[in-house]
Write an enzyme that holds these catalytic residues in place. Sequence first.
Site, PDB file in Angstrom:
ATOM      1  N   CYS A 142     -17.015  12.646 -12.128  1.00 56.92           N
ATOM      2  CA  CYS A 142     -18.161  12.834 -11.231  1.00 56.92           C
ATOM      3  C   CYS A 142     -17.984  14.101 -10.381  1.00 56.92           C
ATOM      4  CB  CYS A 142     -18.394  11.596 -10.388  1.00 56.92           C
ATOM      5  SG  CYS A 142     -20.064  11.561  -9.659  1.00 56.92           S
ATOM      6  N   HIS A 235     -19.790   7.541 -14.423  1.00 62.24           N
ATOM      7  CA  HIS A 235     -18.733   6.638 -13.944  1.00 62.24           C
ATOM      8  C   HIS A 235     -18.502   5.517 -14.949  1.00 62.24           C
ATOM      9  CE1 HIS A 235     -17.941   8.121  -9.872  1.00 62.24           C
ATOM     10  NE2 HIS A 235     -19.229   8.368  -9.773  1.00 62.24           N
ATOM     11  N   GLU A 237     -15.900   4.088 -15.483  1.00 62.82           N
ATOM     12  CA  GLU A 237     -14.914   3.151 -14.928  1.00 62.82           C
ATOM     13  C   GLU A 237     -15.519   2.133 -13.977  1.00 62.82           C
ATOM     14  OE1 GLU A 237     -15.425   6.006 -11.569  1.00 62.82           O
ATOM     15  OE2 GLU A 237     -15.480   6.133 -13.760  1.00 62.82           O
TER      16      GLU A 237
END
Length: 318
Positions: A142, A235, A237
């Site tokens: 990011c 993102h 994750e």
Amino acid sequence: MPLIIPDKLPAAEALKDENIFTMNRARAASQDIRPLKVIIVNLMPTKIATETQLARVLANSPLQIEMQLVGMDSHKSTHTSQDHLESFYTTFDKFKDEYFDGMIITGTPVELMKFEEVDFWPELCEIFEFAKTHVYSNMFICWGAQAALHYYYGVPKHTLDKKVFGVFEHRNLRPKNPLMRGFDELFYAPHSRHTEIRKEDVLEHPELRILAESDEVGPHIISTDNGRQIFVLGHQEYDKNTLADEYFRDINKGLDIDVPANYFRDDSPKKEIMFRWRGHASLLFSNWLNYYLYQATPYNLDDLRDGKEDAWREAFED
């Protein structure tokens, strides 16, 4: 194989509850194997949540990985206790002479500031320089990806009229690339940002390859030819509830925020969350660990200093 984490790290209990295999450093040291050394530069204010998210995806691998957490010495964290930072984090000056298989640099909510205005920017630039010679493969996430693209290639970030917020469909542009192996032609990923990297700016740099992109939110995964720099603009994750937590936090503050797109069923916050990026998140990180760390880094990390890295590039380039 387990993820090696510091003793008593708060993420340990959450990972144990999810039946994720972790190991403390004393137990790992008793085994005749060299774990992959991965350093995580955690720039997020909610450090414990980010630690847990990254530990979860790194642990979903047959490889033994030693995770080292790093914070900025030039920035005082106000969202994480000093006891936690002193117990589990180190700073750049403590590891600048070491060598690592991999490094992850996270995002942080300072997108609307110019890079040079961020208080820890000079220290982060030192880490970017360190990464060139002391880390085999780096993953930037990011804002961390935007900052690295700016630092290494001069790729600009652009402020959006409206925040990108939600879960978006992406196309796998290079299915034969090691990082994208096993990905479906179409897959989903969360995004939450006020700025963007534009495709035309990336294409000005022939050493960069766009591996995945979205018609709605642009490039998502970018890599150098040799895979030693990987930039993830979204993102992967994120946990199931991360976007919901952000949405309801801002609603409770009275802020004007849209419902995250394609996230709640029928885009209704009263309905369930559609968690549809977890499989590809696991695949992204396991591919990185396998192809760009385990298969590529020398057993003796000091060989990085001497330029004796494995000759693997021709086999993996597509």
